[in-house]
Design an enzyme around this catalytic site. Sequence first.
Site, PDB file in Angstrom:
ATOM      1  CE  LYS A 179       0.655   1.496   4.253  1.00 40.94           C
ATOM      2  NZ  LYS A 179       1.015   2.841   4.721  1.00 40.94           N
ATOM      3  CB  THR A 182      -1.370   5.486   2.956  1.00 42.61           C
ATOM      4  OG1 THR A 182      -1.435   4.645   4.092  1.00 42.61           O
ATOM      5  CG2 THR A 182       0.044   5.967   2.777  1.00 42.61           C
TER       6      THR A 182
END
Length: 333
Positions: A190, A247
């Site tokens: 990620k 994020t």
Amino acid sequence: MKLSIIGGGAWGATLGQLLVDNGNEVVIYDINEQFVLTINQKHVHPFFDLPLPQTLLATNDLQEALAFSDYLVLAVPTKVMRSLLNTINSALKSPKYFINVSKGIEPDTSKRVSEIVEEVISNDHLAGFAVLTGPSHAEEVIRRKLTLLTIASKNMALAQSLQNVFSNDSYMRVYTSDDLIGCEVGGAVKNAIAVVSGMATGLDMGENARAALITRGIVEIVRVVEAYGGKRETAFGLTGVGDLIVTASSENSRNFKAGKQIGLGKSMAQIYQEEKQTIEGVRAIEALHQLALKKGLSLPIIEVAYHVIFEEMPIQDAVTKLLTRTLKSEKID
Ligand SMILES: NC(=O)c1ccc[n+]([C@@H]2O[C@H](COP(=O)([O-])OP(=O)(O)OC[C@H]3O[C@@H](n4cnc5c(N)ncnc54)[C@H](O)[C@@H]3O)[C@@H](O)[C@H]2O)c1
């Protein structure tokens, strides 16, 4: 319980506060003398200028940190993990539990931190291993904002006992998982996708493009998790998609911000000079590029990011490369 945190940066020092909040005794080890002084004398977080508990102590002496407890929380960047673990292994006199909270993959070997620990720490020094990961900006946890994490281990008794150590009733809820691989890998991939999302933002490609990159990025997270032997469902949980959501478009994320600077035309050398803290996503892109080559994996978004960052491919050529791929139906496999 007593715990030693190895690495007192943004995340390590924040976890120190969480663990003290939860009634534990904690010592932080860091090589940065200034951080140690800031924690011990000013009782202030080295990055966030916020107060830390008076009882949270720090040291520059690794031996002191190792002797303090049987639980070592690894909160250093993945790039120093192997050499630091070698030093730790030589210094150990008794078995320890290792709890990794860093999120990365080793660039040259594409290895997960658990694999590095198993390789480097001798059997008689390794009591157990767990990873604690999930959507968590240190900037928010230090302010005791509500956060959900996952602790994964092959040893579920260890995961359950650590679940209690890290959870509290006011801001931290921790789930357990037996999918150690899926949890480790999701957190690393990620970061790579967050860099790409930042690049799209820096280039002012628009929100449609960013949503597309993040969504197709999830497909790449799933592919990598499965390639390592993790479970698909884990990729869709807190440690994969959950962490990507926190994020992929946040100015609190160093990975997103680094990608944005790349999109704005800055070189990695400039970015590293300005951002002293860890940017795991760029190294993850390097590691995942190697993995894709080794395993014949299709990771088109990560691949073009690799060409832009490490081979100076013009970003417009990278976008063209993505758009001119064979048209196909929307599938995860
Ligand atoms: N910052 C966050 O919000 C956050 C949240 C979850 C996970 N993480 C992960 O935690 C890891 C660390 O991130 P961070 O944000 O704390 O980075 P950071 O750069 O703020 O801190 C890293 C710390 O490690 C120390 N260090 C480096 N080499 C060392 C060595 N050989 N021995 C001892 N200490 C050493 C540095 O001095 C520094 O204090 C990364 O993998 C990151 O992905 C960060």
